[in-house]
Design a protein around this motif. Structure first.
Motif, PDB file in Angstrom:
ATOM      1  N   THR A  46     -27.473  21.659  -5.700  1.00  0.00           N
ATOM      2  CA  THR A  46     -28.017  22.920  -5.201  1.00  0.00           C
ATOM      3  C   THR A  46     -28.896  22.757  -3.966  1.00  0.00           C
ATOM      4  OG1 THR A  46     -29.859  22.729  -6.781  1.00  0.00           O
ATOM      5  CG2 THR A  46     -27.935  23.992  -7.477  1.00  0.00           C
ATOM      6  N   ALA A  47     -28.850  21.566  -3.341  1.00  0.00           N
ATOM      7  CA  ALA A  47     -29.608  21.378  -2.106  1.00  0.00           C
ATOM      8  C   ALA A  47     -29.057  22.326  -1.040  1.00  0.00           C
ATOM      9  CB  ALA A  47     -29.503  19.932  -1.645  1.00  0.00           C
ATOM     10  N   PHE A  48     -29.951  22.921  -0.227  1.00  0.00           N
ATOM     11  CA  PHE A  48     -29.527  23.896   0.777  1.00  0.00           C
ATOM     12  C   PHE A  48     -29.960  23.445   2.167  1.00  0.00           C
ATOM     13  CE2 PHE A  48     -30.098  26.265  -3.184  1.00  0.00           C
ATOM     14  CZ  PHE A  48     -28.841  26.840  -3.319  1.00  0.00           C
ATOM     15  N   PRO A  49     -29.046  23.244   3.099  1.00  0.00           N
ATOM     16  CA  PRO A  49     -27.614  23.143   2.835  1.00  0.00           C
ATOM     17  C   PRO A  49     -27.249  21.749   2.359  1.00  0.00           C
ATOM     18  CG  PRO A  49     -27.996  22.873   5.162  1.00  0.00           C
ATOM     19  CD  PRO A  49     -29.346  23.127   4.541  1.00  0.00           C
ATOM     20  N   ARG A  50     -26.137  21.640   1.703  1.00  0.00           N
ATOM     21  CA  ARG A  50     -25.650  20.350   1.224  1.00  0.00           C
ATOM     22  C   ARG A  50     -25.104  19.549   2.405  1.00  0.00           C
ATOM     23  NH1 ARG A  50     -19.956  19.932  -1.952  1.00  0.00           N
ATOM     24  NH2 ARG A  50     -20.165  17.875  -2.889  1.00  0.00           N
ATOM     25  N   SER A  51     -25.492  18.292   2.519  1.00  0.00           N
ATOM     26  CA  SER A  51     -24.986  17.441   3.592  1.00  0.00           C
ATOM     27  C   SER A  51     -23.542  17.051   3.324  1.00  0.00           C
ATOM     28  CB  SER A  51     -25.846  16.168   3.692  1.00  0.00           C
ATOM     29  OG  SER A  51     -25.246  15.244   4.593  1.00  0.00           O
ATOM     30  N   LEU A  52     -22.778  16.932   4.381  1.00  0.00           N
ATOM     31  CA  LEU A  52     -21.393  16.478   4.268  1.00  0.00           C
ATOM     32  C   LEU A  52     -21.239  15.036   4.734  1.00  0.00           C
ATOM     33  CD1 LEU A  52     -19.465  19.652   5.526  1.00  0.00           C
ATOM     34  CD2 LEU A  52     -20.047  18.994   3.171  1.00  0.00           C
ATOM     35  N   ALA A  53     -22.356  14.317   4.801  1.00  0.00           N
ATOM     36  CA  ALA A  53     -22.311  12.908   5.200  1.00  0.00           C
ATOM     37  C   ALA A  53     -21.408  12.136   4.241  1.00  0.00           C
ATOM     38  CB  ALA A  53     -23.714  12.312   5.190  1.00  0.00           C
ATOM     39  N   GLY A  54     -20.540  11.319   4.796  1.00  0.00           N
ATOM     40  CA  GLY A  54     -19.610  10.539   3.989  1.00  0.00           C
ATOM     41  C   GLY A  54     -18.319  11.258   3.666  1.00  0.00           C
ATOM     42  N   LYS A  55     -18.232  12.563   3.974  1.00  0.00           N
ATOM     43  CA  LYS A  55     -17.025  13.345   3.706  1.00  0.00           C
ATOM     44  C   LYS A  55     -16.090  13.294   4.921  1.00  0.00           C
ATOM     45  CE  LYS A  55     -18.564  15.225  -0.216  1.00  0.00           C
ATOM     46  NZ  LYS A  55     -17.938  14.953  -1.526  1.00  0.00           N
ATOM     47  N   VAL A  56     -14.798  13.389   4.645  1.00  0.00           N
ATOM     48  CA  VAL A  56     -13.800  13.487   5.708  1.00  0.00           C
ATOM     49  C   VAL A  56     -13.126  14.849   5.598  1.00  0.00           C
ATOM     50  CG1 VAL A  56     -11.659  12.553   6.649  1.00  0.00           C
ATOM     51  CG2 VAL A  56     -13.413  10.991   5.777  1.00  0.00           C
ATOM     52  N   ALA A  57     -13.084  15.561   6.712  1.00  0.00           N
ATOM     53  CA  ALA A  57     -12.487  16.901   6.757  1.00  0.00           C
ATOM     54  C   ALA A  57     -11.312  16.904   7.721  1.00  0.00           C
ATOM     55  CB  ALA A  57     -13.516  17.936   7.201  1.00  0.00           C
ATOM     56  N   LEU A  58     -10.244  17.571   7.318  1.00  0.00           N
ATOM     57  CA  LEU A  58      -9.090  17.773   8.189  1.00  0.00           C
ATOM     58  C   LEU A  58      -9.007  19.251   8.531  1.00  0.00           C
ATOM     59  CD1 LEU A  58      -6.404  16.991   9.563  1.00  0.00           C
ATOM     60  CD2 LEU A  58      -5.287  17.307   7.340  1.00  0.00           C
ATOM     61  N   VAL A  59      -9.057  19.562   9.818  1.00  0.00           N
ATOM     62  CA  VAL A  59      -8.921  20.946  10.280  1.00  0.00           C
ATOM     63  C   VAL A  59      -7.552  21.078  10.921  1.00  0.00           C
ATOM     64  CG1 VAL A  59      -9.868  22.774  11.719  1.00  0.00           C
ATOM     65  CG2 VAL A  59     -11.411  21.126  10.638  1.00  0.00           C
ATOM     66  N   VAL A  60      -6.632  21.699  10.195  1.00  0.00           N
ATOM     67  CA  VAL A  60      -5.279  21.920  10.709  1.00  0.00           C
ATOM     68  C   VAL A  60      -5.338  23.100  11.671  1.00  0.00           C
ATOM     69  CG1 VAL A  60      -2.906  22.459  10.099  1.00  0.00           C
ATOM     70  CG2 VAL A  60      -4.290  21.030   8.570  1.00  0.00           C
ATOM     71  N   GLY A  61      -4.878  22.880  12.896  1.00  0.00           N
ATOM     72  CA  GLY A  61      -5.029  23.909  13.919  1.00  0.00           C
ATOM     73  C   GLY A  61      -6.384  23.822  14.591  1.00  0.00           C
ATOM     74  N   GLY A  62      -6.904  22.628  14.700  1.00  0.00           N
ATOM     75  CA  GLY A  62      -8.253  22.438  15.228  1.00  0.00           C
ATOM     76  C   GLY A  62      -8.395  22.681  16.714  1.00  0.00           C
ATOM     77  N   ALA A  63      -7.284  22.850  17.429  1.00  0.00           N
ATOM     78  CA  ALA A  63      -7.376  23.130  18.865  1.00  0.00           C
ATOM     79  C   ALA A  63      -7.561  24.610  19.152  1.00  0.00           C
ATOM     80  CB  ALA A  63      -6.116  22.616  19.581  1.00  0.00           C
ATOM     81  N   GLY A  64      -7.392  25.468  18.132  1.00  0.00           N
ATOM     82  CA  GLY A  64      -7.606  26.900  18.307  1.00  0.00           C
ATOM     83  C   GLY A  64      -9.071  27.263  18.255  1.00  0.00           C
ATOM     84  N   ALA A  65      -9.390  28.511  18.540  1.00  0.00           N
ATOM     85  CA  ALA A  65     -10.788  28.937  18.634  1.00  0.00           C
ATOM     86  C   ALA A  65     -11.531  28.770  17.308  1.00  0.00           C
ATOM     87  CB  ALA A  65     -10.861  30.387  19.104  1.00  0.00           C
ATOM     88  N   ILE A  66     -10.960  29.287  16.221  1.00  0.00           N
ATOM     89  CA  ILE A  66     -11.624  29.179  14.919  1.00  0.00           C
ATOM     90  C   ILE A  66     -11.620  27.733  14.440  1.00  0.00           C
ATOM     91  CG2 ILE A  66     -11.451  29.819  12.479  1.00  0.00           C
ATOM     92  CD1 ILE A  66     -10.525  32.587  13.384  1.00  0.00           C
ATOM     93  N   GLY A  67     -10.507  27.039  14.633  1.00  0.00           N
ATOM     94  CA  GLY A  67     -10.445  25.641  14.228  1.00  0.00           C
ATOM     95  C   GLY A  67     -11.460  24.779  14.953  1.00  0.00           C
ATOM     96  N   ALA A  68     -11.613  24.997  16.255  1.00  0.00           N
ATOM     97  CA  ALA A  68     -12.567  24.210  17.042  1.00  0.00           C
ATOM     98  C   ALA A  68     -14.003  24.504  16.614  1.00  0.00           C
ATOM     99  CB  ALA A  68     -12.384  24.500  18.527  1.00  0.00           C
ATOM    100  N   ALA A  69     -14.329  25.785  16.425  1.00  0.00           N
ATOM    101  CA  ALA A  69     -15.679  26.145  15.985  1.00  0.00           C
ATOM    102  C   ALA A  69     -15.977  25.551  14.612  1.00  0.00           C
ATOM    103  CB  ALA A  69     -15.829  27.663  15.945  1.00  0.00           C
ATOM    104  N   THR A  70     -14.984  25.559  13.734  1.00  0.00           N
ATOM    105  CA  THR A  70     -15.157  24.984  12.404  1.00  0.00           C
ATOM    106  C   THR A  70     -15.365  23.480  12.490  1.00  0.00           C
ATOM    107  OG1 THR A  70     -13.779  26.708  11.416  1.00  0.00           O
ATOM    108  CG2 THR A  70     -14.069  24.682  10.146  1.00  0.00           C
ATOM    109  N   SER A  71     -14.606  22.823  13.339  1.00  0.00           N
ATOM    110  CA  SER A  71     -14.742  21.373  13.507  1.00  0.00           C
ATOM    111  C   SER A  71     -16.148  21.013  13.969  1.00  0.00           C
ATOM    112  CB  SER A  71     -13.705  20.864  14.506  1.00  0.00           C
ATOM    113  OG  SER A  71     -12.392  21.109  14.045  1.00  0.00           O
TER     114      SER A  71
END
Length: 270
Positions: free
Chosen positions: A19-44
């Motif tokens: 319940t830590a706010f916000p939770r760290s994503l250190a050590g996590k690997v994320a794949l953003v499919v469509g990461g070159a688009g506007a929403i994908g890039a902002a999410t990345s």
């Protein structure tokens, strides 16, 4: 200290971490499919800022290659860009093997790839079989294929997350075409169904935008945006960063949620 006390202390520590706010994503690997688009890039960018190592996919075009490389150069660090097409499952399987070899894990999958072409709803003849098939191939089958391909890696994480991009068009029936509305309704159903079958190792959510100020829908300009802004309760249209923030919240805040579709539309669907 008694065994029961130790157990209670450990449980409290685990609960505090969840319940830590916000939770760290250190050590996590994320794949953003469509990461070159506007929403994908902002999410990345936002996932990287939260501590995740981010891999993005893009189509094999000069424009997408340039956008992807610019994004990776901007965020720096161990992030990477890869060519893949959700309409080509073989390319997703090759990507899975590459990510396994490079990172050894996958914790977050964001389905941000999409395609549309405006077709007036009353013009039934303009919605050809070929366009319907392409719309479903990219916007529904492609997202399912990505989840199917990476499900084993996400389950192995034990804390996996899938976030797909839906749309309020899924339930309003108002969108760039009838086929697009239908494809997004399919995303909502898929989200609920896969949330059941992939639990408890993987959570599955969808983020449902209204109108977003990107170039995703060809032909939409300032006049359209101004009209939508005036009819939206919060008196603005969405930015790519608004959608990215909701996606990032799924990973960092909404850790006890699965199977839900989260609206991010400024109240437009009211």
């Amino acid at each position: 200290m008694s065994t029961q006390t130790i157990s209670n202390t450990s449980s409290a520590a685990a609960a505090s971490q969840r319940t830590a706010f916000p939770r760290s994503l250190a050590g996590k690997v994320a794949l953003v499919v469509g990461g070159a688009g506007a929403i994908g890039a902002a999410t990345s960018r936002q996932l990287a800022a939260a501590g995740a190592t981010v891999a993005i996919t893009h189509l094999d075009t000069e424009r997408d290659r340039a956008a992807a490389q610019a994004l990776i150069g901007e965020v720096g660090g161990p992030h990477s860009a890869h060519v893949a097409d959700v309409a080509d499952t073989a390319s997703l399987i090759a990507l899975r093997d590459m990510l396994q070899a490079r990172y050894g894990r996958l914790d977050i999958l964001v389905n941000a790839a999409g395609f549309t072409k405006p077709v007036p709803h009353a013009d039934l003849d303009a919605l050809t079989d070929e366009l319907i098939d392409r719309m479903m191939q990219v916007n529904w089958r492609g997202q399912f294929a990505a989840i199917r391909t990476f499900a084993t890696m996400l389950k192995a994480s034990g804390d996996g997350l899938v976030v797909s991009i839906s749309s309020i068009a899924a339930f309003t029936g108002v969108g760039s075409s009838i086929a697009y509305c239908a494809a997004k309704a399919g995303i909502d159903v898929m989200t609920k169904a896969l949330a059941r079958v992939l639990a408890p190792e993987v959570r599955v959510l969808a983020v449902s935008p209204g109108v977003v100020d990107t170039a995703f829908v060809p032909g939409r300009g300032t006049d359209f945006n101004d009209k939508v802004k005036a009819s939206t309760p919060l008196k603005r249209i969405g930015e790519a960063e608004d959608i990215a923030a909701a996606i990032t919240a799924c990973a960092t805040m909404l850790t006890f949620s699965t199977g839900h579709i989260i609206q991010v539309d400024g109240g437009r669907a009211l």
